[in-house]
Design a protein around this motif. Structure first.
Motif, short mmCIF file in Angstrom:
data_model
loop_
_atom_site.label_atom_id
_atom_site.label_comp_id
_atom_site.label_asym_id
_atom_site.label_seq_id
_atom_site.Cartn_x
_atom_site.Cartn_y
_atom_site.Cartn_z
N ASN A 68 1.28 -1.45 -0.16
CA ASN A 68 -0.45 0.04 0.13
C ASN A 68 0.58 1.11 -0.36
O ASN A 68 0.31 2.25 -1.07
N ILE A 69 1.81 1.49 0.50
CA ILE A 69 3.07 2.52 0.87
C ILE A 69 3.56 2.58 -0.50
O ILE A 69 3.46 4.02 -1.03
N GLU A 70 3.79 1.47 -0.94
CA GLU A 70 4.62 1.41 -2.81
C GLU A 70 3.93 2.31 -3.81
O GLU A 70 3.63 3.05 -4.55
N ALA A 71 2.28 1.47 -3.28
CA ALA A 71 1.02 1.77 -4.31
C ALA A 71 1.22 3.83 -4.34
O ALA A 71 1.07 4.35 -5.35
N VAL A 72 1.20 3.84 -2.97
CA VAL A 72 0.39 5.26 -2.67
C VAL A 72 1.85 6.01 -2.84
O VAL A 72 1.42 7.32 -4.04
N ALA A 73 2.71 5.74 -2.93
CA ALA A 73 3.93 6.46 -3.00
C ALA A 73 3.93 6.61 -5.08
O ALA A 73 4.24 8.00 -5.59
N LEU A 74 3.46 6.22 -5.72
CA LEU A 74 4.14 5.68 -7.42
C LEU A 74 2.58 6.78 -7.25
O LEU A 74 2.94 7.34 -8.40
N LEU A 75 1.60 6.71 -7.15
CA LEU A 75 0.49 7.72 -7.65
C LEU A 75 0.67 9.08 -7.21
O LEU A 75 0.73 10.04 -7.60
#
Length: 192
Positions: A68-75
């Motif tokens: 989740n942290i990685e997906a939010v950072a990508l967005l």
């Protein structure tokens, strides 16, 4: 708003880039699909983190929280890098760095997750500490992996619960801010 409600809200959203940006991206573009797939990934990973915490499945919760942290950072990086509010002609070239960000596609200059995480961690140092703990917790050769799969001490469980909830809250709030600042929400049309 409760954390679970944030992720429920995200599950029900369909996003699009602002109208001014569509001249470069086109309607129903790869960009639109990308941001919606990423938003759904965030919604799923955030909700599953909370679900796994409630069930006491700490390893699964750790995996979902880290994803989740990685997906939010990508967005976040995607929204800031392209800034759909101010479209540029080179936008489509920049988009390929995200949409085809894998060695298999050899897009050249692909986005690396660490480049996405750095700005997020500058804004939220506590999230960086939690992310680092999660990285250690899910590493396959770390002794703690076996501990997370079985019974754990009540103090450790309380700490893990707090860490997971804090990560979920931080990611959910950040995602809502990104959505509100950079994208348009497509109204739901009901079939009658």
């Amino acid at each position: 708003m409760r954390i679970g409600e944030i992720y429920d809200l995200l599950k029900g959203l369909t996003l699009d880039v602002p109208k001014a940006f569509r001249q470069f991206a086109g309607p129903q573009s790869q960009v639109t699909h990308f941001i919606n797939a990423l938003a759904q990934r965030i919604a799923y990973c955030g909700a599953e983190t909370l679900n796994q915490v409630e069930q006491g499945h700490w390893l699964a919760a750790s995996l979902f929280a880290r994803a989740n942290i990685e997906a939010v950072a990508l967005l976040d990086r995607f929204a800031c890098d392209l800034d759909p509010r101010t479209p540029r002609k080179d936008a489509l070239q920049k988009i390929t760095r995200y949409v085809f960000a894998a060695k298999a596609f050899d897009g050249g200059g692909v986005v690396h997750i660490n480049d996405c995480l750095r700005p997020v961690f500058r804004d939220d140092p506590r999230l960086e500490q939690n992310y680092n703990l999660l990285c250690e917790a899910v590493h396959p050769n770390w002794l703690g992996v076996s501990k997370l799969g079985g019974e754990i001490d009540a103090k450790v469980e309380a700490h893990l619960r707090e860490l997971m909830v804090e990560c979920s809250r931080s990611c959910g709030v950040r995602t809502l801010r990104i959505v509100q600042e950079h994208f348009e929400i497509v109204p739901v049309v009901e079939n009658r």
